[in-house]
Design an enzyme around this catalytic site. Structure first.
Site, short mmCIF file in Angstrom:
data_model
loop_
_atom_site.label_atom_id
_atom_site.label_comp_id
_atom_site.label_asym_id
_atom_site.label_seq_id
_atom_site.Cartn_x
_atom_site.Cartn_y
_atom_site.Cartn_z
N SER A 140 68.33 -107.21 -9.86
CA SER A 140 67.32 -106.78 -10.50
C SER A 140 65.93 -106.32 -9.97
CB SER A 140 67.12 -107.81 -11.78
OG SER A 140 65.83 -107.87 -12.40
N TYR A 152 64.81 -117.23 -13.02
CA TYR A 152 65.72 -116.15 -13.29
C TYR A 152 65.40 -115.26 -11.88
CZ TYR A 152 67.51 -111.75 -14.43
OH TYR A 152 68.19 -110.22 -14.35
N LYS A 193 67.98 -114.39 -8.33
CA LYS A 193 68.38 -113.07 -8.01
C LYS A 193 67.67 -112.97 -6.48
CE LYS A 193 70.68 -111.76 -11.51
NZ LYS A 193 71.92 -111.49 -11.65
C1 UD1 Z 1 62.90 -108.57 -18.39
C2 UD1 Z 1 62.83 -108.97 -16.74
C3 UD1 Z 1 63.94 -108.50 -16.14
C4 UD1 Z 1 65.34 -108.60 -16.95
C5 UD1 Z 1 65.05 -108.20 -18.03
C6 UD1 Z 1 66.36 -108.39 -18.94
C7 UD1 Z 1 60.74 -109.39 -15.46
C8 UD1 Z 1 59.65 -108.77 -14.91
N1 UD1 Z 1 61.66 -108.54 -16.07
O1 UD1 Z 1 62.28 -107.14 -18.27
O2 UD1 Z 1 64.39 -108.65 -14.89
O3 UD1 Z 1 66.45 -108.25 -16.48
O4 UD1 Z 1 64.11 -108.75 -18.74
O5 UD1 Z 1 66.38 -109.65 -19.22
O6 UD1 Z 1 60.82 -110.57 -15.52
N2 UD1 Z 1 58.05 -106.03 -25.45
C9 UD1 Z 1 57.08 -105.98 -26.49
N3 UD1 Z 1 57.93 -106.59 -27.69
C10 UD1 Z 1 59.18 -107.25 -27.72
C11 UD1 Z 1 59.76 -107.35 -26.47
C12 UD1 Z 1 59.37 -106.51 -25.25
O7 UD1 Z 1 56.20 -105.20 -26.70
O8 UD1 Z 1 59.41 -107.92 -28.73
C13 UD1 Z 1 57.59 -105.25 -24.20
C14 UD1 Z 1 57.52 -105.95 -22.97
O9 UD1 Z 1 56.02 -106.56 -23.10
C15 UD1 Z 1 57.60 -105.17 -21.82
C16 UD1 Z 1 58.66 -104.18 -22.55
O10 UD1 Z 1 58.70 -104.32 -23.77
O11 UD1 Z 1 56.47 -104.42 -21.79
C17 UD1 Z 1 59.85 -104.54 -22.05
O12 UD1 Z 1 60.39 -105.72 -22.35
P1 UD1 Z 1 61.76 -106.62 -22.04
O13 UD1 Z 1 62.84 -105.65 -22.65
O14 UD1 Z 1 61.62 -107.97 -22.27
O15 UD1 Z 1 61.93 -106.45 -20.64
P2 UD1 Z 1 61.21 -106.92 -19.08
O16 UD1 Z 1 60.29 -108.01 -19.48
O17 UD1 Z 1 60.76 -105.44 -18.57
#
Ligand code: UD1
Length: 338
Positions: free
Chosen positions: A125, A150, A154
Site C-alpha cells: 500500500s 495497518y 505493510k
Molecule cells: C486509507 C489508507 C490506505 C488504505 C485505504 C483502504 C492511509 C493514509 N490510507 O486510505 O492505506 O489502503 O484506506 O482501507 O491510512 N473521506 C471523507 N468522508 C468519508 C470517507 C473518506 O471525506 O466518509 C475522505 C478522506 O478524508 C480522504 C478521502 O476521502 O481524504 C479518501 O478516504 P478513504 O477512502 O478512507 O481512503 P484513505 O484514507 O486515503
C-alpha cells in the site's frame, strides 16, 4: 497451465485479480476464510470468466492447514491479498492486525519455501510512505514511520519478504496500491464493505442509494485547490491487471532484483469534492453531504509517480475516475435489487 494461489481471492481486489488471471489463461486456486468476503463472489467470478476457480476455505492463521494445502497442491506462484485493512480498527486492535497480516504472511512464505514455490506478489500500500513530504511519490521516496498498525503491518511485511529473498529461493514483487475503487464492467463483482463503510467511495454510493443519510466530508481546510484532501484513485480492474503483469514478469525472469516495488496508481490526483462532483455528473445524481472536522490520521495528499511501473513493469492505468464511479454506482444499484 500455470497454477496461481490467490489468498483473499474473494475480496475486493482479490476477486478482480482472479478474473484477470483466468482471462490470461492461468489456473487459479483461491484461499479465503470468508472473514470479510462472501462465498457468492465465487459465482460472480465464474459467470464472468466461465471457469470456476478452485476454492479452499482456509484461515491462514491455521498453520497446519496452510502446510497441508501447499503439500497437496503443486502451484507455480502466490498472490497474497489476505489481510485486515481497516486503518481505524488497526489502531484499537493492533494484535489482530499483526496476527492477521504478519503471522499469516510468515506461514505462507514458510510453506512456499518448503514446497519450492518461488514466485510471490505482495499486496502492499501507499501507506508504507507514511505522511509523505514530496509529491508525486516515487518508489525511492522515504518510508516514513507508519501512522497506524495497518500501515506498519505493510511496512513489516515488505521487510520480511525482502529478508527472505536475500537468502532463500524466492522472487517477490510488492505492489503499492494507491486508492483502489470501482468494480468489474460486468457489474458481477465489486466492493462489498461490511457494516458502515470507512472509505469514501462506498460511503458515497450508499449515500446516493439512501442507505446513509449524508456523507461527511472530513475537512475543507487542507492546502489543496478546493480545501479537501487529494488521493490517487485507481480503478480496481487496472490494479488487478498489474498483478497479472507482475506475475508474468516473475515467470519470465525479467526481474532486476529479487525483490521489487512498484507504485500502482494513475498519477492523477482528485479531491473529495472532485469525486463528489464527478460521481454526480456521470450518474446524474445528487449526493447529500456536509463538511465536518478533519478525520484523525488523514493526510493532505497522496499521489503516485507511476513512471517506474509504466517503463519497467510495462503497466499503465487505462480506466478513469469516471469509469470507476460509474461502475461503483451500477454495482451499488444491483445490491439494492437483491
Ligand atoms: C486509507 C489508507 C490506505 C488504505 C485505504 C483502504 C492511509 C493514509 N490510507 O486510505 O492505506 O489502503 O484506506 O482501507 O491510512 N473521506 C471523507 N468522508 C468519508 C470517507 C473518506 O471525506 O466518509 C475522505 C478522506 O478524508 C480522504 C478521502 O476521502 O481524504 C479518501 O478516504 P478513504 O477512502 O478512507 O481512503 P484513505 O484514507 O486515503
Amino acid at each position: 497451465m500455470q497454477k496461481i494461489v490467490v489468498t483473499g481471492g474473494l475480496g475486493f481486489i482479490g476477486s478482480h485479480t482472479v478474473v484477470e488471471l483466468q482471462n490470461e489463461g492461468f489456473e487459479v486456486l483461491i484461499i479465503d476464510n470468508l472473514s470479510n468476503s462472501n462465498i457468492g463472489v465465487l459465482d460472480g467470478i465464474t459467470s464472468i470468466t466461465g471457469k470456476k476457480p478452485a476454492f479452499f476455505k482456509i484461515d491462514l492463521k491455521d498453520k497446519q492447514k496452510v502446510a497441508q494445502f501447499f503439500k497437496e497442491n503443486k502451484v507455480d506462484g502466490v498472490i497474497h491479498f489476505a489481510a485486515s485493512k481497516a486503518v481505524g480498527e488497526s489502531v484499537h486492535e493492533p494484535l489482530k492486525y499483526y496476527e492477521n497480516n504478519i503471522a499469516t504472511l510468515i506461514y505462507v512464505l514458510q510453506e512456499m519455501n518448503k514446497n519450492k514455490v518461488t514466485n510471490f506478489i505482495f499486496s502492499s500500500s501507499c501507506t508504507v510512505y507514511g505522511d509523505a513530504d514530496e509529491f508525486p511519490i516515487t518508489e525511492k521516496s522515504p518510508i516514513k514511520k507508519a501512522e497506524n498498525a495497518y500501515g506498519n503491518s505493510k511496512q513489516i511485511g515488505e521487510e520480511i519478504i525482502a529478508d527472505v529473498t536475500k537468502v532463500k529461493n524466492l522472487n517477490a514483487i510488492a505492489l503499492r496500491y494507491f486508492n483502489p475503487i470501482g468494480g468489474h464492467k460486468s457489474i458481477k463483482i465489486g466492493e462489498l464493505p461490511l457494516g458502515v463503510p470507512q472509505n469514501l467511495i462506498p460511503y458515497v454510493t450508499q449515500t446516493a442509494a439512501g442507505i446513509r443519510k449524508e456523507l461527511s466530508v472530513f475537512g475543507n481546510d487542507y492546502e489543496t485547490h478546493d480545501g479537501t484532501p487529494i488521493r490517487d484513485y485507481i480503478h480496481v480492474t487496472d490494479l488487478a491487471k498489474a498483478h497479472v503483469i507482475a506475475m508474468k514478469r516473475l515467470f519470465e525472469d525479467k526481474q532486476k532484483a529479487k525483490m521489487e516495488y512498484f507504485n500502482i496508481g494513475t498519477g492523477v490526483g482528485s479531491s473529495v469534492f472532485d469525486v463528489i462532483k464527478t460521481f454526480e455528473k456521470v450518474n446524474d445524481l445528487k449526493i447529500n453531504y456536509k463538511v465536518v472536522d478533519r478525520r484523525e490520521g488523514d493526510v493532505t495528499a497522496y499521489l503516485a509517480d507511476v513512471s517506474f511501473a509504466n517503463t519497467e513493469l510495462g503497466w499503465r492505468s487505462e480506466l478513469t475516475l469516471k469509469d470507476a464511479l460509474r461502475s461503483a454506482w451500477l454495482w451499488q444499484e444491483k445490491q439494492e435489487i437483491k
